[in-house]
Design an enzyme around this catalytic site. Structure first.
Site, PDB file in Angstrom:
ATOM      1  N   ASN A 165       4.523   4.301   9.139  1.00 34.16           N
ATOM      2  CA  ASN A 165       3.384   3.986   8.267  1.00 34.16           C
ATOM      3  C   ASN A 165       2.685   2.678   8.658  1.00 34.16           C
ATOM      4  OD1 ASN A 165       1.916   3.940   5.460  1.00 34.16           O
ATOM      5  ND2 ASN A 165       3.036   1.999   5.588  1.00 34.16           N
ATOM      6  N   GLY A 172       0.775  -1.242   0.000  1.00 34.30           N
ATOM      7  CA  GLY A 172       0.000   0.000   0.000  1.00 34.30           C
ATOM      8  C   GLY A 172       0.809   1.297   0.000  1.00 34.30           C
ATOM      9  N   ASP A 184       9.015  -4.243   7.301  1.00 37.96           N
ATOM     10  CA  ASP A 184       7.642  -4.760   7.370  1.00 37.96           C
ATOM     11  C   ASP A 184       7.604  -6.041   8.207  1.00 37.96           C
ATOM     12  OD1 ASP A 184       5.029  -4.041   5.345  1.00 37.96           O
ATOM     13  OD2 ASP A 184       4.917  -5.932   6.460  1.00 37.96           O
ATOM     14  N   ASP A 192       8.678  -6.231  13.627  1.00 37.45           N
ATOM     15  CA  ASP A 192       7.375  -6.017  14.247  1.00 37.45           C
ATOM     16  C   ASP A 192       7.526  -4.738  15.067  1.00 37.45           C
ATOM     17  OD1 ASP A 192       5.095  -5.932  15.785  1.00 37.45           O
ATOM     18  OD2 ASP A 192       5.046  -8.095  16.140  1.00 37.45           O
ATOM     19  N   VAL A 193       6.839  -3.689  14.670  1.00 39.08           N
ATOM     20  CA  VAL A 193       7.055  -2.389  15.326  1.00 39.08           C
ATOM     21  C   VAL A 193       6.642  -2.411  16.800  1.00 39.08           C
ATOM     22  CG1 VAL A 193       6.905  -1.018  13.201  1.00 39.08           C
ATOM     23  CG2 VAL A 193       4.821  -1.432  14.551  1.00 39.08           C
ATOM     24  N   LYS A 231      -6.050   6.466  15.875  1.00 37.26           N
ATOM     25  CA  LYS A 231      -5.518   7.480  14.950  1.00 37.26           C
ATOM     26  C   LYS A 231      -5.619   8.887  15.546  1.00 37.26           C
ATOM     27  CE  LYS A 231      -3.901   4.853  11.721  1.00 37.26           C
ATOM     28  NZ  LYS A 231      -2.473   4.840  11.343  1.00 37.26           N
ATOM     29  N   TYR A 257     -10.186   1.949  16.107  1.00 37.25           N
ATOM     30  CA  TYR A 257      -9.277   2.475  15.074  1.00 37.25           C
ATOM     31  C   TYR A 257      -9.291   4.001  15.087  1.00 37.25           C
ATOM     32  CZ  TYR A 257      -7.072   3.307  10.547  1.00 37.25           C
ATOM     33  OH  TYR A 257      -6.240   3.765   9.544  1.00 37.25           O
TER      34      TYR A 257
HETATM   35  N1  NAD Z   1      -5.964   2.456   3.334  1.00 32.56           N
HETATM   36  C1  NAD Z   1      -6.646   3.408   3.935  1.00 32.56           C
HETATM   37  O1  NAD Z   1      -7.802   3.694   3.564  1.00 32.56           O
HETATM   38  C2  NAD Z   1      -6.021   4.242   5.015  1.00 32.56           C
HETATM   39  C3  NAD Z   1      -6.567   5.495   5.292  1.00 32.56           C
HETATM   40  C4  NAD Z   1      -5.991   6.297   6.266  1.00 32.56           C
HETATM   41  C5  NAD Z   1      -4.864   5.857   6.949  1.00 32.56           C
HETATM   42  N2  NAD Z   1      -4.355   4.634   6.682  1.00 32.56           N
HETATM   43  C6  NAD Z   1      -3.132   4.247   7.427  1.00 32.56           C
HETATM   44  O2  NAD Z   1      -2.038   4.258   6.507  1.00 32.56           O
HETATM   45  C7  NAD Z   1      -1.077   3.271   6.868  1.00 32.56           C
HETATM   46  C8  NAD Z   1      -0.812   2.336   5.703  1.00 32.56           C
HETATM   47  O3  NAD Z   1      -2.036   1.746   5.322  1.00 32.56           O
HETATM   48  P1  NAD Z   1      -2.210   0.888   3.982  1.00 32.56           P
HETATM   49  O4  NAD Z   1      -3.594   1.107   3.544  1.00 32.56           O
HETATM   50  O5  NAD Z   1      -1.087   1.126   3.050  1.00 32.56           O
HETATM   51  O6  NAD Z   1      -2.126  -0.585   4.625  1.00 32.56           O
HETATM   52  P2  NAD Z   1      -1.625  -2.013   4.059  1.00 32.56           P
HETATM   53  O7  NAD Z   1      -2.372  -3.023   4.868  1.00 32.56           O
HETATM   54  O8  NAD Z   1      -1.697  -2.065   2.579  1.00 32.56           O
HETATM   55  O9  NAD Z   1      -0.091  -2.016   4.511  1.00 32.56           O
HETATM   56  C9  NAD Z   1       0.274  -1.982   5.861  1.00 32.56           C
HETATM   57  C10 NAD Z   1       1.581  -2.717   6.039  1.00 32.56           C
HETATM   58  O10 NAD Z   1       1.922  -2.659   7.445  1.00 32.56           O
HETATM   59  C11 NAD Z   1       2.476  -3.905   7.799  1.00 32.56           C
HETATM   60  N3  NAD Z   1       2.354  -4.134   9.253  1.00 32.56           N
HETATM   61  C12 NAD Z   1       1.215  -4.428   9.934  1.00 32.56           C
HETATM   62  N4  NAD Z   1       1.512  -4.619  11.234  1.00 32.56           N
HETATM   63  C13 NAD Z   1       2.847  -4.410  11.368  1.00 32.56           C
HETATM   64  C14 NAD Z   1       3.738  -4.481  12.464  1.00 32.56           C
HETATM   65  N5  NAD Z   1       3.316  -4.829  13.689  1.00 32.56           N
HETATM   66  N6  NAD Z   1       5.052  -4.205  12.255  1.00 32.56           N
HETATM   67  C15 NAD Z   1       5.494  -3.880  11.005  1.00 32.56           C
HETATM   68  N7  NAD Z   1       4.697  -3.825   9.930  1.00 32.56           N
HETATM   69  C16 NAD Z   1       3.386  -4.087  10.110  1.00 32.56           C
HETATM   70  C17 NAD Z   1       1.678  -4.933   6.993  1.00 32.56           C
HETATM   71  O11 NAD Z   1       2.386  -6.157   6.893  1.00 32.56           O
HETATM   72  C18 NAD Z   1       1.493  -4.212   5.679  1.00 32.56           C
HETATM   73  O12 NAD Z   1       2.517  -4.539   4.748  1.00 32.56           O
HETATM   74  C19 NAD Z   1      -1.643   2.603   8.113  1.00 32.56           C
HETATM   75  O13 NAD Z   1      -1.107   3.237   9.257  1.00 32.56           O
HETATM   76  C20 NAD Z   1      -3.132   2.862   8.024  1.00 32.56           C
HETATM   77  O14 NAD Z   1      -3.760   2.860   9.291  1.00 32.56           O
HETATM   78  C21 NAD Z   1      -4.908   3.800   5.738  1.00 32.56           C
END
Ligand code: NAD
Length: 258
Positions: free
Chosen positions: A88, A18, A38, A61-62, A158, A154
């Protein structure tokens, strides 16, 4: 051609998918060396392979402080320092208020908030010692701007990110480390696919309906793409934003009025 991040070293967490993936690609295109971090080691490796020699995959793992320290150490030993951290990595789940469990609450707060704290502390220690400033970019969300009946934990996590962004910015301002957040709307990633599926299930909708309904409410008239966020992430990591800190920038197609 010179890039906006030439010679900089960046860590992007959650970069296996993403928005993190899109940001890692843009940072490398702007001249940065990038740690693609990741939880999913295979995804991190495959994104680093796509980028090429300026990227290194690091499984992390963060939530785990010693793994986070190892991630920061990997940046310093591979690329000689650290200039940019993008917090992220994030997780979300759609659960009605009355059904929200302690496990749900801990899952979202542990990754979205506690993980952000550990990563920011470990990165800031290196940036402070280097004495050349730095940039931290936090992924918040429109969900942190308002409550939603089906999204309590959630949204709260945030809102916590937006608050932590302010406190960390104030703590690091004396060290010329800028700390800013991005609040996207609903971005077309695997995360939003899963969230939309959970909404459809709870609201008894056809699977594609939540996305169609939400897209109609966006003033710019289309669903947000990961690349829409990457430009803002470059700006907040570059010298162009040197006098900006503690802010949370909406990148949401005009969805949020304020
Ligand atoms: N997609 C949306 O609509 C949206 C909107 C607003 C904010 N966000 C935020 O943006 C960020 C990225 O979202 P995205 O949509 O690209 O998500 P995604 O699920 O496509 O990617 C998130 C990545 O984070 C990794 N991850 C999860 N837990 C983890 C951990 N404990 N340690 C390390 N890595 C970990 C996952 O393996 C994944 O590759 C997130 O913080 C999400 O909350 C997403």
């Amino acid at each position: 051609m010179t890039g906006k991040l030439d010679g900089k070293v960046a860590i992007v967490t959650g970069a296996g998918s993403g928005m993190g993936r899109a940001i890692a690609h843009r940072y490398a295109a702007e001249g940065a060396n990038v740690i693609v971090a990741d939880l999913n080691a295979d995804a991190a490796r495959s994104v680093a392979d796509e980028i090429g020699e300026s990227a290194i995959p690091v499984p992390v793992d963060v939530r785990n402080q010693s793994q986070v320290q190892a991630m920061v150490d990997a940046a310093v030993s591979a690329f000689g320092g650290l200039d940019i951290l993008v917090n992220n990595a994030g997780v979300g789940k759609i659960i009605p208020f009355l059904d929200t469990t302690e496990a749900d609450w801990n899952f979202m707060f542990d990754v979205n908030c506690k993980g952000l704290l550990w990563c920011s502390q470990a990165a800031a220690r290196v940036m402070i010692d280097q004495g050349r400033g730095g940039k931290i970019v936090n992924l918040a969300s429109q969900a942190g701007r308002r409550g939603e009946a089906l999204v309590l934990a959630y949204c709260a996590s945030k809102a916590c990110v937006i608050s932590m962004n302010q406190s960390i910015a104030l703590a690091l301002a004396p060290h010329r480390i800028n700390v800013n957040a991005i609040a996207p709307g609903s971005v077309d990633t695997p995360f939003w696919d899963e969230v939309a599926r959970q909404f459809a299930h709870l609201l008894n909708m056809e699977i594609g309906e939540p996305k169609r309904t939400f897209t109609k409410s966006i003033p710019l008239g289309r669903i947000e793409q990961p690349e829409d966020v990457a430009g803002a992430a470059v700006f907040l990591a570059s010298a162009d934003s040197d006098y900006i800190t503690q802010q949370c920038l909406n990148v949401d197609g005009g969805n949020w009025p304020g």
